[in-house]
Structure formats: C-alpha cells, structure tokens
Design a protein around this motif. Sequence first.
Motif, PDB file in Angstrom:
ATOM      1  N   PHE A  39       1.997  10.425   0.422  1.00 35.22           N
ATOM      2  CA  PHE A  39       1.475   9.237   1.108  1.00 35.22           C
ATOM      3  C   PHE A  39      -0.040   9.273   1.289  1.00 35.22           C
ATOM      4  CE2 PHE A  39       5.302   7.456   3.662  1.00 35.22           C
ATOM      5  CZ  PHE A  39       6.106   7.537   2.521  1.00 35.22           C
ATOM      6  N   ARG A  40      -0.608  10.471   1.364  1.00 34.86           N
ATOM      7  CA  ARG A  40      -1.979  10.610   1.853  1.00 34.86           C
ATOM      8  C   ARG A  40      -2.989   9.828   1.029  1.00 34.86           C
ATOM      9  NH1 ARG A  40      -2.491  15.842   1.442  1.00 34.86           N
ATOM     10  NH2 ARG A  40      -1.260  16.163   3.338  1.00 34.86           N
ATOM     11  N   GLY A  41      -2.982   9.988  -0.260  1.00 37.82           N
ATOM     12  CA  GLY A  41      -3.965   9.313  -1.099  1.00 37.82           C
ATOM     13  C   GLY A  41      -3.859   7.800  -1.010  1.00 37.82           C
ATOM     14  N   TRP A  42      -2.624   7.296  -1.059  1.00 35.75           N
ATOM     15  CA  TRP A  42      -2.408   5.849  -0.978  1.00 35.75           C
ATOM     16  C   TRP A  42      -2.883   5.284   0.355  1.00 35.75           C
ATOM     17  CZ3 TRP A  42       2.536   4.305   1.683  1.00 35.75           C
ATOM     18  CH2 TRP A  42       2.563   2.928   1.934  1.00 35.75           C
ATOM     19  N   ILE A  43      -2.529   5.942   1.458  1.00 37.77           N
ATOM     20  CA  ILE A  43      -2.875   5.438   2.784  1.00 37.77           C
ATOM     21  C   ILE A  43      -4.385   5.460   3.003  1.00 37.77           C
ATOM     22  CG2 ILE A  43      -2.729   5.975   5.251  1.00 37.77           C
ATOM     23  CD1 ILE A  43       0.202   6.733   4.776  1.00 37.77           C
ATOM     24  N   ASP A  45      -6.749   5.435   0.725  1.00 40.62           N
ATOM     25  CA  ASP A  45      -7.366   4.449  -0.160  1.00 40.62           C
ATOM     26  C   ASP A  45      -7.168   3.037   0.382  1.00 40.62           C
ATOM     27  OD1 ASP A  45      -8.491   3.512  -2.807  1.00 40.62           O
ATOM     28  OD2 ASP A  45      -6.504   2.614  -2.907  1.00 40.62           O
ATOM     29  N   ALA A  46      -5.948   2.726   0.871  1.00 37.48           N
ATOM     30  CA  ALA A  46      -5.678   1.388   1.400  1.00 37.48           C
ATOM     31  C   ALA A  46      -6.538   1.098   2.624  1.00 37.48           C
ATOM     32  CB  ALA A  46      -4.196   1.257   1.753  1.00 37.48           C
ATOM     33  N   ARG A  49     -10.106   0.413   1.439  1.00 35.61           N
ATOM     34  CA  ARG A  49     -10.245  -0.891   0.793  1.00 35.61           C
ATOM     35  C   ARG A  49     -10.232  -2.034   1.802  1.00 35.61           C
ATOM     36  NH1 ARG A  49      -5.959  -2.044  -1.562  1.00 35.61           N
ATOM     37  NH2 ARG A  49      -4.727  -0.138  -1.536  1.00 35.61           N
ATOM     38  N   ALA A  61       3.397   2.812   7.668  1.00 33.07           N
ATOM     39  CA  ALA A  61       4.028   3.407   6.489  1.00 33.07           C
ATOM     40  C   ALA A  61       5.066   4.454   6.882  1.00 33.07           C
ATOM     41  CB  ALA A  61       2.960   4.024   5.587  1.00 33.07           C
ATOM     42  N   GLU A 107       0.460  -3.931   3.667  1.00 32.57           N
ATOM     43  CA  GLU A 107       0.205  -2.852   2.717  1.00 32.57           C
ATOM     44  C   GLU A 107       1.225  -1.730   2.893  1.00 32.57           C
ATOM     45  OE1 GLU A 107      -1.603  -0.513  -0.244  1.00 32.57           O
ATOM     46  OE2 GLU A 107      -1.967  -2.614   0.264  1.00 32.57           O
TER      47      GLU A 107
END
Length: 204
Positions: A39-43, A45-46, A49, A61, A107
């Motif tokens: 989850f870490r990279g996605w969260i 990055d989101a 952004r 999440a 998201e």
Amino acid sequence: AEANHGRPIRGPMWRRPQPIRSALPEVPPFPVEALPDAFRGWIVDAARRMDTPVDFVAVNAIVAAGAVIGRQCGVFPKMRDSWIVPPNLWGLCIGPPSVKKSPALEEALIGVRALEREAGEAYEVATAGLGEGQEPPPMKRYTTNDTTTEKLGELLQQNPNGLLLYRDEIVGWLKDLEKPGRDSDRAWYVESWNEKQPRWSDRI
C-alpha cells in the motif's frame, strides 16, 4: 461579604484570566512506515498528487481493505485462547474542506470499486439466462451508503463476509441515529463491530 462577628470572608485567590486558545493541537505526522508494503507507494503517491495529508488516503484505504477481507481471517490476541478479532475497522477523517477529504476517500476506494464492477458483470452473466419466474441470485456487494439496520441485516445475510458502510459526510449519519424510533440502531452498529457470525435480523 460580612461573616460572623463582622469579619470579612476572604474569597479564593483567583489567577489572572488567561486568553482562550482556539488553535487545535498539532497533529503528529502519520507513520508511513507502518503501512503495508503493498500500500505504501500508492498511498504516498496519491496523497502527493492530491496535495492532501497522507492520513486521509491511508485511513480510508486500510478501513476499505479490512472490509474486503471481512470474516476471511482474524487475529488471536491470546496465543492459547479461542478469542478471535475480525478486521472490522472504523475510520473517520476530520479536516476543513480545503484538505480534499472526498477525493482522498474516492482514491482509497479504487480497489473496492473495481471489485464492485466485477461483481456487477458477474451478476449480469448469471441472470442473463434466467427465464420468467426464476429467482435471481443475490449480487455480491461490497459497500452501502445509506441504509436502515433492517435492510443492512438483510444485505449481511446475503454477504456474510461483511460490507463497508461509508458516508462522505459523517454528520448526516450521526443525525440519522438521533431520529425518533432509531434508538436501537446505535447499539446495533456497536454490536456488529465485533460480529464473527452472520448477522441475523428478525424484525418487521
């Protein structure tokens, strides 16, 4: 004031009035390292952004993931005991409108939305060949937004793994719980939080 024998009564020694502070205490930073690796990279990055705190994406999440996992697994707090705790989580994000809470929520639900689309497509396939008079199978559900406890109990019978109840504005849900005739709903939700068996509702 005059006391007995004409002696004055001394009041308590009051401190000088202090200004009322309206500022909220500083919120400690969210421990990003505590997030699962997947989850870490996605969260992160989101959140970058959207220019929103990591908390708003991360909390939503993790709660959504717990809802999807549902009763498929649990945690045994005591090694040699039958006590098991399912991953039923409550999450609440508080902040002014400028922190983009709603986009962060959407998201965080991207994965759940994909599962819902797949469930909808599978339901269409399963019901396409049914003739008139045949009872269609219940569609797999993952979320609900606005429901009574009676209807939610029915949905949980059809989806024993559990459901995610989410509200974009929590105030509306809390006000619903205060309406006359819904006094038992608060207890119903609290009891459902620790349910390990299918939720049965026999009320009319």
